[in-house]
Design an enzyme around this catalytic site. Structure first.
Site, mmCIF file in Angstrom:
data_model
loop_
_atom_site.group_PDB
_atom_site.id
_atom_site.type_symbol
_atom_site.label_atom_id
_atom_site.label_comp_id
_atom_site.label_asym_id
_atom_site.label_seq_id
_atom_site.Cartn_x
_atom_site.Cartn_y
_atom_site.Cartn_z
ATOM 1 C CG ASP A 67 -11.411 -17.746 0.588
ATOM 2 O OD1 ASP A 67 -11.783 -18.884 0.264
ATOM 3 O OD2 ASP A 67 -10.216 -17.417 0.629
ATOM 4 C CG ASP A 136 -0.171 -11.972 -0.321
ATOM 5 O OD1 ASP A 136 -0.619 -13.006 0.221
ATOM 6 O OD2 ASP A 136 -0.903 -11.143 -0.902
ATOM 7 C CG HIS A 138 -3.588 -14.372 0.988
ATOM 8 N ND1 HIS A 138 -3.328 -13.933 -0.296
ATOM 9 C CD2 HIS A 138 -4.018 -15.661 0.841
ATOM 10 C CE1 HIS A 138 -3.614 -14.888 -1.161
ATOM 11 N NE2 HIS A 138 -4.018 -15.947 -0.502
ATOM 12 C CD GLU A 143 -4.681 -10.497 -0.922
ATOM 13 O OE1 GLU A 143 -3.670 -10.982 -0.386
ATOM 14 O OE2 GLU A 143 -4.976 -10.714 -2.116
HETATM 15 C C1 GLP Z 1 -5.995 -18.579 -2.300
HETATM 16 C C2 GLP Z 1 -7.041 -18.856 -1.203
HETATM 17 C C3 GLP Z 1 -6.396 -19.231 0.096
HETATM 18 C C4 GLP Z 1 -5.273 -20.203 -0.179
HETATM 19 C C5 GLP Z 1 -4.165 -19.538 -0.944
HETATM 20 C C6 GLP Z 1 -3.043 -20.490 -1.330
HETATM 21 O O1 GLP Z 1 -5.914 -17.271 -2.720
HETATM 22 N N1 GLP Z 1 -7.978 -17.817 -0.991
HETATM 23 O O2 GLP Z 1 -7.370 -19.788 0.957
HETATM 24 O O3 GLP Z 1 -4.739 -20.666 1.036
HETATM 25 O O4 GLP Z 1 -4.665 -18.890 -2.078
HETATM 26 O O5 GLP Z 1 -3.441 -21.318 -2.374
HETATM 27 P P1 GLP Z 1 -2.638 -22.602 -2.815
HETATM 28 O O6 GLP Z 1 -2.838 -23.597 -1.754
HETATM 29 O O7 GLP Z 1 -3.277 -23.006 -4.101
HETATM 30 O O8 GLP Z 1 -1.225 -22.190 -2.978
#
Ligand code: GLP
Length: 261
Positions: A67, A136, A138, A143
Site C-alpha cells: 500500500d 481495527d 485492517h 479498512e
Molecule cells: C498500517 C499499514 C498496515 C499495517 C498496520 C499495522 O496502517 N498500512 O500494512 O499492517 O498499519 O501497523 P503496525 O505494524 O505498525 O502496528
C-alpha cells in the site's frame, strides 16, 4: 490457519525469516509481498542479517509492497516506498527495480491501480505475502467495510488508522494523509502463502476476530480464514484473547521440525 505464539518480536522475525529463506532456496526468483508498519521490522532485520552472513540472496527475487499513502511527496520520509527502501530493500541485494509499489502520486489513480494488479500478475503472482494487522482489523489499508473481493484501489483511511499512524507524523493526525492506494483483499488472497505478524495488547482484539471471529467486512482480516495457507505469528500479548490458545500451542509443539510454517 496456523497460529503460533512466540516469545517476542525478535523470535517472530526469526521464524518468519526462516520461512522466507526456505522459499528462496527452493525458488530463488520468488515474488515476495512486502508490508510496512512496525510489525514486520524484525523480519527485515533477520533477513538482512542472513544476507550479510551469505545464507540467502534476493538477487533474483522480486517484491511488491502492499500500500501507499496518496499525495505524499517523493522525498517524504513516511512515504511507504521510502520506508520499505530504508528498512529492507537497501539492506539486502535485490536487483535495481525489482521491488515495485503502488504510485501514490499518480494522476490517473484507477489506471495506476490496474497497472499494479497487472504487474503482480505478470510476475506470476505473489509467492509469500508478509502482513501486519491494524487495531481495527485492517490488512494493508483495507479498512472495515472493504469488499472482501477487492483489488488494488484508492481507500479513505478511518480516523482510528490516522490516530494509530500519527506517531509516524510527529503525533499530528492532520499530517496523516486521508487517502491511500492499497492492494485489495482479493489481491492479498491470491498470494500463495500469507504470514501475518502481530505483537502487543493493542492487537489482541483484532487477532481474536481474525482467528476466531465470523468472517465479516467489519473485520477485514477475517477473510484470511478462507485462505488455504495462512501462518499467524503472535507474541503472548497479541494472543491473549484467543479462546483456543492451548490447542494452538499444543499443535505447534507437536509439529515436526522439518515441516516449517
Ligand atoms: C498500517 C499499514 C498496515 C499495517 C498496520 C499495522 O496502517 N498500512 O500494512 O499492517 O498499519 O501497523 P503496525 O505494524 O505498525 O502496528
Amino acid at each position: 490457519m496456523e497460529v503460533v505464539t512466540l516469545a517476542d518480536p525478535a523470535e517472530i522475525g526469526s521464524v518468519a525469516a526462516d520461512s522466507i529463506v526456505d522459499l528462496l532456496v527452493r525458488k530463488p526468483d520468488a515474488v515476495l509481498g512486502l508490508a510496512t508498519g512496525s510489525s514486520p521490522l524484525a523480519i527485515y532485520d533477520a533477513l538482512a542479517a542472513r544476507v550479510d552472513a551469505g545464507s540467502v540472496s534476493f538477487a533474483q527475487a522480486r517484491g511488491f509492497t502492499l500500500d501507499e499513502y496518496v499525495g505524499l511527496p517523493a522525498d517524504h520520509p513516511e512515504r511507504y516506498r521510502t520506508v520499505i527502501d530504508n528498512v529492507f530493500v537497501a539492506k539486502v541485494d535485490f536487483a535495481p527495480g525489482a521491488v515495485q509499489s503502488p504510485d501514490g502520486l499518480a494522476q490517473d489513480i484507477p489506471a495506476a491501480c490496474a497497472a499494479y494488479e497487472q504487474a503482480i500478475q505478470d510476475a506470476g503472482g505473489i509467492d509469500l505475502q508478509i502482513l501486519g494487522i491494524g487495531t481495527d482489523g485492517h490488512i494493508a489499508f483495507n479498512e472495515p467495510g472493504s469488499s472482501l473481493a477487492s483489488r488494488t484501489r484508492i481507500k479513505t483511511l478511518t480516523r482510528q488508522t490516522r490516530i494509530d499512524n500519527a506517531r509516524f507524523f510527529g503525533g499530528d493526525i492532520d499530517a496523516v494523509p486521508t487517502h491511500c492506494l492499497t492492494q485489495g483483499l482479493g489481491t492479498i488472497m491470491a498470494a500463495r502463502h500469507l504470514i501475518l505478524v502481530a505483537s502487543g495488547r493493542s492487537k489482541a482484539e483484532a487477532v481474536h476476530h481474525l482467528v476466531e471471529g465470523p468472517v465479516s467486512a467489519m473485520w477485514p482480516a477475517t477473510i484470511l480464514q478462507h485462505h488455504p495457507h495462512v501462518t499467524v505469528l503472535l507474541d503472548d500479548a497479541a494472543a491473549r484473547r484467543l479462546q483456543l490458545i492451548d490447542y494452538y500451542r499444543e499443535t505447534y509443539r507437536a509439529k515436526p521440525d522439518w515441516q516449517g510454517i
